[in-house]
Structures are given as structure tokens and as C-alpha cells.
Enzyme design. Structure first.
Site, PDB file in Angstrom:
ATOM      1  CB  SER A 259      -0.965   0.021   1.135  1.00  0.00           C
ATOM      2  OG  SER A 259      -0.165   0.169   2.602  1.00  0.00           O
TER       3      SER A 259
ATOM      4  CG  ASP B 296      -4.441   5.172   6.333  1.00  0.00           C
ATOM      5  OD1 ASP B 296      -3.213   5.379   7.161  1.00  0.00           O
ATOM      6  OD2 ASP B 296      -4.727   5.149   5.490  1.00  0.00           O
TER       7      ASP B 296
ATOM      8  CG  HIS C  46      -1.495   3.714   4.239  1.00  0.00           C
ATOM      9  ND1 HIS C  46      -2.170   3.570   4.519  1.00  0.00           N
ATOM     10  CD2 HIS C  46      -0.626   2.784   3.855  1.00  0.00           C
ATOM     11  CE1 HIS C  46      -3.083   1.941   4.475  1.00  0.00           C
ATOM     12  NE2 HIS C  46      -1.394   1.568   3.373  1.00  0.00           N
TER      13      HIS C  46
END
Length: 371
Positions: A45, A337, A340
Site C-alpha cells: 500500500s 489514516d 499511511h
């Protein structure tokens, strides 16, 4: 109190302005990239530019993407990722997700195989590293097949020389450590898994090398123990002086040492390959340790989440889902978040990557310009 707040805000704006000017300077230096390179990225991610959404139809809505794109693009951030800034530094388009069927067939500047949640092990589980490699091999085979026909798509495909001269970026391993800790594995058990993770990354590089690749850019993993998600979910109190989980960061550092050593070995073994190891950990930990110098107010608190201080993270109410809230100014936060980074933090990391101070061997990113 109001005076202090105003001074703090002015200082923050000054730091942000200097950061933007520095980033533009580095981008301008690399902007002489007359022929932008083809880039293939493999990872999780931290560099997924929309693969999860394209591959699984997973919903990643606003406020993700609000700062730059003004819409959600599948990136887990309020804006651009590190890889986006690096692409822009070479004057090339942002990488499209390999699985996105709606972007057309124009992958002339490469493709992104990174997927949220990706690990290196176990093998053959979508979308671990070896699956991403298999996708790349299929992509390459199909692209070269089309290039040899009269199909109109051939003009939008990458040639044999394009694959040979491409830059291959790898940014993976964080989830192998994180998932092991989340399963309740002891520190010693997690550490014992590291050589297997390193072996998978080494194997991936050798496969790409056997396919003709000669340019590799490898990111190590960041300070796992400083993520608000981990801090909110772990009851252990083995904090370091900056409030991060010492055992998690220790495991990350051991992984990074192994990755660095592996890259060193491959430089000897694959003598004609350029393999650059980038110390992302040092850059990100510096943001935490010296957060006020960068204008960040709460280095261990998520901008978008639920629960408020100290971490603003709730595993049942995550960013973008019902009940979560996004802060007014993401530029004051490192974490977007809980896992990240915000676009501002990513921009600073990218600027430091471009500075070559954390690369081994020191290599200007525009070294990878084509032509």
C-alpha cells in the site's frame, strides 16, 4: 496561548514553503529527463496507486485523495504517494495500476503491480510478491507479442529495449512483519521469519535480472512501531523516547539490515546491474523524532480516523468509513489514516530520497532517465 498558536502556524508555513522549494529544486534538476524511463513497481500500500480498487473493486472513498486529486484514486493518502513524486521528478506520468481495465492500454511508461496488503509470503496468494512477478511476466509476454504484430495497440506497448532499460522498483516487506506481530507472534519468532522475506525479494530481483532488467531501486521498510494503528492496538509499553514501539522498530531495523546486505551481495553477484538501496526508515523516523522542525503537531496521531488523541485510530472505524473524521489540515500531520502518510509527509520523504543522502550507492534518481 493564541500568540504561541500563531507563531507555530507561521513557522509551519515557512517550513512547508522551504520544503516545497527544495522539492521543486530537486524536481528541476531531474527535469532534464528528455526521455522519461519505463518504470515497473512492485510493492504494497505504500506504493499502490489504485491496484486494490482495480483488482478487487474494494471501495476507497473520500477523504482519500482530497488534497491533490480532489477525488479518490485508490491511493491510501490524502494525495500523492512517494512514488508519485519520484515519477514527477523524471517528468513521466504517474504509474497506472496493472489491473485497471479502464485506463486504456497505454502503459508506455510502465505499470504498477503494487497492491494494498501485499506481502512476500506465503506464495501464490493474491497479491503477494511472486504473484506480482507472474503478472509482470504475463504483461511482458503480451506486450512483446503485440509489438510484433500489426495490432494498433503495438504503438502503446513497451519494446524489448524498453523492458531492458526500465527501472524496477521494489517496496515491500512491511506487511510481513506487521501481519506476524498481529498474529501474536513473539519478537524472536518474527525475527526468525526475516531471512525468508529477504530471500523472496532477492529471488524477485534475480527473476527480473534474468528477464533483462539491470536497474533496480529498493526501498527498505519504515518505522513500524511509530504507526498510530500499531500503537493503538498493542498493549505493550516498550516505548522508545519518541513514543514508538521499540520491539516493532527493532524488527524493522533487522529486516532493513538484511535487505541492505542482500543488495550488497547482489551487486557483486550481478556485476552489470545497478542496485540502489534506499533507507526510508531513517527518513521517516527523522520525521517523527524531529516533527516540530517540519511543522508537524502530533507525529503519532492519524489525521483521518476515529477516537481522538493520542492516536485517533479505531480498527472498527477507519478512514473513509462511517463515523470516521478527517482533520482540517492534513499538512500538519505525518500519518494520514494510522498506517499511511499524508501527502505533505510523502513530499518530504521524496525530497530526501532525491537528495541521495539516504541511497546506497548515492545515485541521482535522474540516472534512470532513458536515452
Amino acid at each position: 496561548m493564541a500568540t504561541f498558536s500563531l507563531q507555530s502556524h507561521c513557522f509551519f508555513l515557512l517550513v512547508l514553503l522551504l520544503m516545497i522549494l527544495n522539492l521543486r529544486h530537486h524536481l528541476a534538476l531531474a527535469g532534464g529527463c528528455q526521455y522519461p524511463p519505463v518504470i515497473f513497481n512492485f510493492g504494497d500500500s505504500n506504493s499502490d496507486t489504485g491496484g486494490l480498487v482495480a483488482g478487487l473493486g474494494y471501495s476507497i472513498g473520500l477523504p482519500n485523495g482530497r488534497s491533490f486529486f480532489r477525488r479518490s484514486t485508490g491511493r491510501l493518502s490524502d494525495g500523492r504517494l512517494i512514488i508519485d513524486f519520484l515519477c514527477q521528478s523524471l517528468n513521466t506520468s504517474l504509474l497506472k495500476p496493472y489491473l485497471d481495465s479502464l485506463v486504456g492500454s497505454n502503459f508506455q511508461n510502465g505499470a504498477n503491480f503494487a497492491i494494498v496488503g501485499a506481502t512476500t509470503l506465503p506464495r501464490y496468494v493474491p497479491f503477494v510478491l511472486n504473484i506480482q512477478l507472474m503478472q509482470f511476466l504475463h504483461f511482458k509476454s503480451r506486450a512483446l507479442e503485440l509489438a510484433s504484430t500489426s495490432d494498433p495497440l503495438r504503438e502503446m506497448m513497451i519494446s524489448e529495449s524498453g523492458f531492458r532499460n526500465a527501472l524496477y522498483m521494489i517496496d515491500i516487506g512491511q506487511n510481513d512483519l506487521a501481519d506476524s506481530f498481529s498474529k501474536g507472534f513473539s519478537y524472536s519468532r518474527v525475527v526468525k521469519l526475516i531471512p525468508n522475506v529477504i530471500s523472496e525479494i532477492k529471488n524477485a530481483i534475480k527473476i527480473l535480472y534474468d528477464e533483462g532488467g539491470r536497474k533496480f531501486w529498493v526501498h527498505n521498510t519504515g518505522p513500524l512501531g511509530c504507526l498510530p494503528q500499531k500503537l493503538s492496538m498493542v498493549h505493550s509499553k516498550d516505548f522508545d523516547k519518541h513514543g514508538c514501539l521499540a520491539s516493532y522498530n527493532s524488527a524493522a531495523k533487522l529486516f532493513n539490515q538484511g535487505l541492505d546486505h542482500m543488495c550488497h551481495e547482489l551487486r557483486t553477484e550481478l556485476g552489470d546491474a545497478k542496485i540502489v538501496y534506499v533507507d526510508i526508515y531513517a527518513i521517516k523516523y527523522d520525521l517523527i523524532a524531529n516533527s516540530t522542525n517540519y511543522g508537524f503537531e502530533k507525529p503519532l496521531m492519524a489525521c483521518c480516523g476515529y477516537g481522538g488523541p493520542p492516536y485517533n485510530y479505531n480498527v472498527n472505524i477507519t478512514c473513509g468509513h462511517g463515523g470516521s473524521n478527517g482533520c482540517d489540515e492534513g499538512s500538519r500531520f505525518i500519518s494520514w489514516d494510522g498506517i499511511h502518510y499524508t501527502e505533505t509527509a510523502n513530499a518530504i520523504v521524496a525530497m530526501k530520497v532525491l537528495s541521495m543522502q539516504h541511497s546506497k550507492p548515492p545515485t541521482p534518481f535522474h540516472f534512470f532517465c532513458a536515452g
